[in-house]
Design a protein around this motif. Structure first.
Motif, PDB file in Angstrom:
ATOM      1  N   HIS A   1      17.191  -8.996  -3.050  1.00 38.81           N
ATOM      2  CA  HIS A   1      16.883  -8.063  -4.076  1.00 38.81           C
ATOM      3  C   HIS A   1      15.048  -8.761  -4.074  1.00 38.81           C
ATOM      4  O   HIS A   1      15.097  -9.755  -3.801  1.00 38.81           O
ATOM      5  CB  HIS A   1      16.745  -8.876  -5.595  1.00 38.81           C
ATOM      6  CG  HIS A   1      17.806  -8.600  -6.348  1.00 38.81           C
ATOM      7  ND1 HIS A   1      19.001  -7.457  -7.069  1.00 38.81           N
ATOM      8  CD2 HIS A   1      19.195  -9.561  -6.471  1.00 38.81           C
ATOM      9  CE1 HIS A   1      19.981  -7.615  -7.199  1.00 38.81           C
ATOM     10  NE2 HIS A   1      20.264  -9.398  -7.239  1.00 38.81           N
ATOM     11  N   ARG A   2      14.187  -7.770  -3.561  1.00 36.72           N
ATOM     12  CA  ARG A   2      13.113  -7.987  -3.207  1.00 36.72           C
ATOM     13  C   ARG A   2      12.125  -8.226  -4.785  1.00 36.72           C
ATOM     14  O   ARG A   2      11.953  -7.977  -5.538  1.00 36.72           O
ATOM     15  CB  ARG A   2      12.606  -6.714  -2.848  1.00 36.72           C
ATOM     16  CG  ARG A   2      10.884  -6.458  -1.775  1.00 36.72           C
ATOM     17  CD  ARG A   2      11.270  -5.336  -0.704  1.00 36.72           C
ATOM     18  NE  ARG A   2      11.831  -4.914   0.293  1.00 36.72           N
ATOM     19  CZ  ARG A   2      12.690  -4.099  -0.288  1.00 36.72           C
ATOM     20  NH1 ARG A   2      12.984  -3.203  -0.731  1.00 36.72           N
ATOM     21  NH2 ARG A   2      13.038  -3.655   1.426  1.00 36.72           N
ATOM     22  N   VAL A   3      10.843  -8.810  -4.039  1.00 34.48           N
ATOM     23  CA  VAL A   3       9.622  -9.810  -4.959  1.00 34.48           C
ATOM     24  C   VAL A   3       8.729  -9.930  -4.234  1.00 34.48           C
ATOM     25  O   VAL A   3       9.380  -9.886  -2.932  1.00 34.48           O
ATOM     26  CB  VAL A   3      10.272 -11.151  -5.397  1.00 34.48           C
ATOM     27  CG1 VAL A   3      10.266 -11.873  -4.567  1.00 34.48           C
ATOM     28  CG2 VAL A   3       9.211 -11.176  -7.116  1.00 34.48           C
ATOM     29  N   GLU A   4       7.489  -9.352  -4.773  1.00 34.31           N
ATOM     30  CA  GLU A   4       5.706  -8.806  -4.400  1.00 34.31           C
ATOM     31  C   GLU A   4       5.633 -10.129  -5.160  1.00 34.31           C
ATOM     32  O   GLU A   4       5.538 -10.334  -6.260  1.00 34.31           O
ATOM     33  CB  GLU A   4       6.364  -7.700  -4.381  1.00 34.31           C
ATOM     34  CG  GLU A   4       4.576  -7.691  -4.112  1.00 34.31           C
ATOM     35  CD  GLU A   4       3.893  -6.667  -3.757  1.00 34.31           C
ATOM     36  OE1 GLU A   4       2.571  -6.157  -2.802  1.00 34.31           O
ATOM     37  OE2 GLU A   4       4.128  -5.569  -5.085  1.00 34.31           O
ATOM     38  N   LEU A   5       5.248 -10.058  -4.227  1.00 31.77           N
ATOM     39  CA  LEU A   5       3.220 -11.193  -5.300  1.00 31.77           C
ATOM     40  C   LEU A   5       2.059 -10.389  -4.274  1.00 31.77           C
ATOM     41  O   LEU A   5       2.121 -10.049  -3.260  1.00 31.77           O
ATOM     42  CB  LEU A   5       3.347 -13.023  -4.327  1.00 31.77           C
ATOM     43  CG  LEU A   5       5.068 -13.823  -4.369  1.00 31.77           C
ATOM     44  CD1 LEU A   5       4.412 -14.987  -4.017  1.00 31.77           C
ATOM     45  CD2 LEU A   5       4.853 -13.435  -5.728  1.00 31.77           C
ATOM     46  N   PHE A   6       0.999 -10.651  -5.603  1.00 33.19           N
ATOM     47  CA  PHE A   6       0.046  -9.712  -4.815  1.00 33.19           C
ATOM     48  C   PHE A   6      -1.126 -10.016  -5.174  1.00 33.19           C
ATOM     49  O   PHE A   6      -0.871 -10.748  -6.662  1.00 33.19           O
ATOM     50  CB  PHE A   6       0.921  -8.098  -4.762  1.00 33.19           C
ATOM     51  CG  PHE A   6       0.368  -7.796  -6.364  1.00 33.19           C
ATOM     52  CD1 PHE A   6      -0.713  -7.190  -7.049  1.00 33.19           C
ATOM     53  CD2 PHE A   6       1.082  -7.896  -7.750  1.00 33.19           C
ATOM     54  CE1 PHE A   6      -1.488  -6.984  -7.902  1.00 33.19           C
ATOM     55  CE2 PHE A   6       0.969  -8.041  -9.286  1.00 33.19           C
ATOM     56  CZ  PHE A   6      -0.739  -7.133  -9.389  1.00 33.19           C
ATOM     57  N   ASN A   7      -1.774  -9.421  -4.806  1.00 35.95           N
ATOM     58  CA  ASN A   7      -3.483  -9.746  -5.624  1.00 35.95           C
ATOM     59  C   ASN A   7      -4.519  -9.202  -5.684  1.00 35.95           C
ATOM     60  O   ASN A   7      -4.483  -8.222  -4.467  1.00 35.95           O
ATOM     61  CB  ASN A   7      -4.296 -11.386  -4.150  1.00 35.95           C
ATOM     62  CG  ASN A   7      -5.749 -11.300  -5.413  1.00 35.95           C
ATOM     63  OD1 ASN A   7      -6.705 -11.517  -5.048  1.00 35.95           O
ATOM     64  ND2 ASN A   7      -4.831 -12.353  -6.586  1.00 35.95           N
ATOM     65  N   THR A   8      -5.339  -9.105  -5.847  1.00 35.11           N
ATOM     66  CA  THR A   8      -7.100  -7.782  -6.665  1.00 35.11           C
ATOM     67  C   THR A   8      -6.334  -6.428  -6.351  1.00 35.11           C
ATOM     68  O   THR A   8      -6.629  -5.341  -6.080  1.00 35.11           O
ATOM     69  CB  THR A   8      -7.752  -7.678  -4.974  1.00 35.11           C
ATOM     70  OG1 THR A   8      -6.144  -6.947  -3.846  1.00 35.11           O
ATOM     71  CG2 THR A   8      -7.719  -9.071  -4.122  1.00 35.11           C
ATOM     72  N   HIS A   9      -5.453  -6.179  -7.495  1.00 34.82           N
ATOM     73  CA  HIS A   9      -5.697  -4.952  -8.644  1.00 34.82           C
ATOM     74  C   HIS A   9      -7.398  -4.519  -9.194  1.00 34.82           C
ATOM     75  O   HIS A   9      -7.875  -5.438  -9.037  1.00 34.82           O
ATOM     76  CB  HIS A   9      -4.664  -4.017  -9.378  1.00 34.82           C
ATOM     77  CG  HIS A   9      -3.490  -4.276  -9.306  1.00 34.82           C
ATOM     78  ND1 HIS A   9      -2.501  -4.141 -10.274  1.00 34.82           N
ATOM     79  CD2 HIS A   9      -3.017  -3.875  -8.075  1.00 34.82           C
ATOM     80  CE1 HIS A   9      -1.470  -3.390  -9.359  1.00 34.82           C
ATOM     81  NE2 HIS A   9      -1.331  -3.531  -8.211  1.00 34.82           N
ATOM     82  N   TYR A  10      -7.744  -3.010  -8.871  1.00 39.53           N
ATOM     83  CA  TYR A  10      -8.431  -2.889  -9.800  1.00 39.53           C
ATOM     84  C   TYR A  10      -8.419  -2.125 -11.668  1.00 39.53           C
ATOM     85  O   TYR A  10      -7.460  -1.720 -11.330  1.00 39.53           O
ATOM     86  CB  TYR A  10      -9.310  -2.299  -8.722  1.00 39.53           C
ATOM     87  CG  TYR A  10      -8.369  -0.231  -8.332  1.00 39.53           C
ATOM     88  CD1 TYR A  10      -8.589   0.765  -9.527  1.00 39.53           C
ATOM     89  CD2 TYR A  10      -7.960  -0.551  -7.281  1.00 39.53           C
ATOM     90  CE1 TYR A  10      -8.075   1.615  -9.190  1.00 39.53           C
ATOM     91  CE2 TYR A  10      -7.000   0.877  -6.583  1.00 39.53           C
ATOM     92  CZ  TYR A  10      -7.267   2.020  -7.826  1.00 39.53           C
ATOM     93  OH  TYR A  10      -6.807   3.052  -7.847  1.00 39.53           O
ATOM     94  N   GLN A  11      -9.096  -1.265 -12.068  1.00 46.25           N
ATOM     95  CA  GLN A  11      -9.311  -0.648 -13.530  1.00 46.25           C
ATOM     96  C   GLN A  11      -9.477  -0.072 -12.750  1.00 46.25           C
ATOM     97  O   GLN A  11      -9.601   0.794 -12.063  1.00 46.25           O
ATOM     98  CB  GLN A  11     -10.314  -1.493 -14.275  1.00 46.25           C
ATOM     99  CG  GLN A  11     -10.467  -3.493 -14.743  1.00 46.25           C
ATOM    100  CD  GLN A  11     -12.155  -3.445 -15.845  1.00 46.25           C
ATOM    101  OE1 GLN A  11     -12.621  -2.224 -15.564  1.00 46.25           O
ATOM    102  NE2 GLN A  11     -11.864  -4.202 -16.395  1.00 46.25           N
ATOM    103  N   PHE A  12      -8.213   0.510 -14.345  1.00 42.56           N
ATOM    104  CA  PHE A  12      -7.840   2.311 -14.315  1.00 42.56           C
ATOM    105  C   PHE A  12      -7.724   1.880 -15.633  1.00 42.56           C
ATOM    106  O   PHE A  12      -6.888   2.659 -15.895  1.00 42.56           O
ATOM    107  CB  PHE A  12      -6.796   2.334 -13.591  1.00 42.56           C
ATOM    108  CG  PHE A  12      -6.585   4.433 -13.825  1.00 42.56           C
ATOM    109  CD1 PHE A  12      -6.998   4.593 -12.574  1.00 42.56           C
ATOM    110  CD2 PHE A  12      -5.129   4.924 -14.644  1.00 42.56           C
ATOM    111  CE1 PHE A  12      -7.539   6.073 -12.372  1.00 42.56           C
ATOM    112  CE2 PHE A  12      -5.595   5.960 -14.336  1.00 42.56           C
ATOM    113  CZ  PHE A  12      -6.276   6.717 -13.428  1.00 42.56           C
ATOM    114  N   ILE A  13      -8.903   2.124 -16.388  1.00 44.10           N
ATOM    115  CA  ILE A  13      -9.037   2.209 -17.762  1.00 44.10           C
ATOM    116  C   ILE A  13     -10.367   3.969 -18.272  1.00 44.10           C
ATOM    117  O   ILE A  13      -9.244   4.777 -19.264  1.00 44.10           O
ATOM    118  CB  ILE A  13      -9.790   1.254 -18.099  1.00 44.10           C
ATOM    119  CG1 ILE A  13      -9.169  -0.155 -18.033  1.00 44.10           C
ATOM    120  CG2 ILE A  13     -10.038   1.638 -20.010  1.00 44.10           C
ATOM    121  CD1 ILE A  13     -10.202  -1.523 -18.222  1.00 44.10           C
ATOM    122  N   ASP A  14     -10.534   4.035 -17.681  1.00 40.20           N
ATOM    123  CA  ASP A  14     -11.763   4.844 -17.936  1.00 40.20           C
ATOM    124  C   ASP A  14     -10.617   6.516 -18.421  1.00 40.20           C
ATOM    125  O   ASP A  14     -10.188   6.821 -16.900  1.00 40.20           O
ATOM    126  CB  ASP A  14     -13.036   5.487 -17.458  1.00 40.20           C
ATOM    127  CG  ASP A  14     -14.124   3.777 -17.550  1.00 40.20           C
ATOM    128  OD1 ASP A  14     -13.452   3.552 -18.844  1.00 40.20           O
ATOM    129  OD2 ASP A  14     -14.492   3.898 -16.512  1.00 40.20           O
TER     130      ASP A  14
END
Length: 331
Positions: free
Chosen positions: A260-273
């Motif tokens: 099974h594959r797991v990702e560790l990640f960082n630095t998404h941006y906002q997508f709200i408006d």
């Protein structure tokens, strides 16, 4: 034309919540997710182990279930309240979607269902509350994963999957397409205000490609890679470190003892408006997969976890991705 989001769905999905995996060696899988990935073990029984990220107050975000065959059992999402579970039942009944109300330990009302492309899902409205460990810095080990963030599912029909989930209120933040008519090859969809909770990409499916935990910073990815190497699991680094074009995230992918594959990640941006349009990536643009870093291997593109009882279908769209093996001239 892109599928349009239903901004007034009959029930409210709030976020990616939890994933249940069938594993063939429960203890080995526990050790991997605790020691190599860095998750917190909430509870253990003879047949089930519950884990969570360091900042999570919910009882679990990863459930390991002892099984003779390694499969991705369920992909879980949260809804706002128990009333939303009732509303989802009514909606699915009217839409002829297969579903059942079930009892799940440490969860409130839970609804299991199969989406139109065969993804096995469940909604729950609540979980037992446990201690957050986000300031227990002495317990930050390996990648120090904070919380479950999203899933990527391989599907044979991206358009149908996307139409279903946008109909339930998800917004497309980014997508890959080809041609003037925007033939869909992948969609990144969200409900919680960053780039994605649920992703569908073209390929043999339905299969779970990966689930992802957010980590504190880029250094945590490198530390997880170092820990994997130190514990003899360096060969299970499936891809990265690198930075995606889509979502702008730093990433590291690992494979557990059952692959099974797991990702560790960082630095998404906002997508709200709501007026912000999704970002379109042409399927021929290699920067969509990585702004820097080596291309993914064959196994990253073509291997994924099957769902129990679901046949795997050939994709409607055919492509030959740029793989690491092709990049290096290997066969």
């Amino acid at each position: 034309m892109l599928p349009e989001t239903n901004h007034h769905p009959e029930f409210q999905i709030t976020r990616a919540s939890h994933v249940s995996l069938g594993v063939t060696d429960l203890e080995a899988s526990r050790d991997f997710y605790r020691d190599v990935v860095g998750l917190v073990v909430t509870e253990e029984t003879d047949d089930v182990i519950y884990l969570r990220g360091l900042e999570e107050a919910a009882h679990h975000s990863l459930v390991l279930e002892r099984s003779e065959v390694a499969k991705a059992h369920r992909v879980g999402l949260r809804v706002r309240s128990a009333d939303d579970i009732v509303a989802a039942e009514k909606h699915f009944k009217a839409a002829n979607i297969e579903y059942q109300r079930v009892e799940r330990d440490h969860q409130g009302p839970t609804l299991q269902f199969r989406d139109p492309v065969g993804t096995l899902m469940e909604f729950t409205s609540e979980m037992d509350v446990v201690e957050r460990k986000m300031q227990n810095f002495n317990e930050f080990v390996a990648g120090a994963p904070q919380r479950l963030d999203h899933y990527q599912v391989v599907t044979y029909d991206v358009k149908t999957a996307t139409e279903f989930w946008t109909g339930l209120g998800m917004r497309i933040s980014e997508y890959t397409a080809a041609g003037d008519d925007d033939e869909l090859w992948g969609t990144w969809m969200e409900v919680k205000g960053n780039t994605h909770d649920l992703v569908f990409t073209n390929g043999r499916g339905p299969r779970l490609h990966h689930f992802a935990f957010a980590v504190p910073d880029g250094q945590s990815l490198l530390h997880a890679a170092d820990v994997a190497g130190a514990l003899g699991k360096g060969d299970e680094i499936d891809r990265g470190p690198g930075r995606h074009g889509i979502s702008n995230a730093l990433f590291l992918y690992l494979r557990d003892p059952d692959q099974h594959r797991v990702e560790l990640f960082n630095t998404h941006y906002q997508f709200i408006d709501l007026e912000t349009p999704p970002i379109r990536w042409d399927v021929t643009n290699p920067r969509r997969a990585q702004l820097w870093g080596m291309p993914a291997s064959n196994r990253w593109f073509f291997e994924a976890s099957e769902f129990p009882g679901e046949g795997v279908n050939e994709p409607l769209l055919k492509a030959t991705p740029e793989t690491l093996e092709a990049y290096l001239g290997l066969h």
